[in-house]
Design a protein around this motif. Structure first.
Motif: not given
Length: 301
Positions: A158-180
């Protein structure tokens, strides 16, 4: 067909330019590491943001996250089964070499040049793939190979994942799109020219990293790794073609199946004890194999 071949030739020329600048001592392999950091932390995140701005989240897309996990496991098990008679270091090298999908540094720049509308599908797949590359594959491979090294914990993964800028962008954009929720249009206007640079920098970086010299005694091992990787990849392509999936999902799954060895596969193989020159040569050759293979598949599909 002509446009696809021309685009593919353009990508190859960029790789060739990167390789020639290294051979002519205009740049060094170490410069590739600097460009890699720019790609991973700047241009790739921008490409993710731009290409996911209008994403409509559907159940079948969420299943691609699971596909990213499962296909990694399948390839690890294939590598394990076909390397049972080899030494442990070679077994781990083979499992790391055949598993994992090079999405950020190759598949996204490739798809961005041909079918940018497929980037959201590729991004969902890469979320599951990222979990494996960030440490999930280490846990599985070291477990089944009997390695005595300390295995990555869930906390480390999890530490590696949350230090990954692309992975964080995936999560942020996915969350925004789910919430529309929509980001301001200015964000995308600023990100667009940065995203446009992603393909060139990624391919140029590959050229700087290319290594095309290796002692003959190691060629058999390299050939075995690549034969298993692409042989299994083509079998997966045939399997995906038979499934009742939407055409764009089929295309993405087929393309990633014959993609090159990911950066984490190189890092983990060297950490497992395999000589860096063998791993580097294998990785370089995989890029040169994947480009025409993916182009051929795109024409066929």
């Amino acid at each position: 067909m002509g446009a696809i071949l021309l685009n593919s030739l353009g990508l190859f020329v960029i790789i060739l330019i990167g390789y020639l600048t290294k051979r002519l001592n205009l740049l060094m392999k170490a410069d590739g590491s600097m460009i890699s950091k720019i790609v991973v932390n700047v241009t790739l995140p921008a490409a993710i943001i731009v290409n996911l701005q209008y994403l409509a989240v559907k159940n079948q897309l969420l299943l691609l996250i699971v596909a990213g996990l499962v296909l990694n496991l399948v390839m690890i098990l294939i590598g394990h089964f076909l390397s049972r008679k080899q030494e442990q270091v070679e077994r781990e090298f083979l499992m790391y070499g055949v598993s994992g999908y090079n999405i950020g540094n190759f598949a996204i720049p490739f798809v961005q040049s041909f079918i940018p509308q497929a980037i959201p599908i590729l991004s969902f797949f890469d979320i599951g793939n990222s979990v494996m590359l960030a440490g999930g594959s280490n846990v599985v491979i070291e477990g089944i190979s009997g390695s005595d090294e300390e295995r990555p914990s869930v906390k480390k993964v999890l530490g590696r994942l949350f230090r990954s800028v692309p992975f964080l962008c995936y999560l942020i954009m996915l969350s925004l799109r789910i919430l529309e929720l929509d980001l301001p249009e200015a964000v995308f206007q600023i990100a667009q020219p940065i995203a446009d640079a992603n393909t060139f920098l990624s391919m140029f970086m590959i050229g700087l990293f290319l290594e095309l010299r290796l002692p003959k005694k190691d060629l058999a091992l390299v050939g075995r790794v690549l034969a298993i990787k692409y042989g299994a990849g083509l079998l997966l392509v045939a399997f995906f073609m038979l499934l009742p999936f939407p055409a764009m999902i089929k295309i993405v799954l087929c393309l990633v199946s014959v993609g090159p060895i990911p950066t984490f596969g190189v890092i983990n193989s060297v950490a497992a004890g395999m000589r860096a020159e063998v791993v580097g040569f294998t990785s370089s050759l995989s890029f040169l194999i994947s480009l025409p293979l993916m182009t051929s598949l795109l024409i066929f599909l």
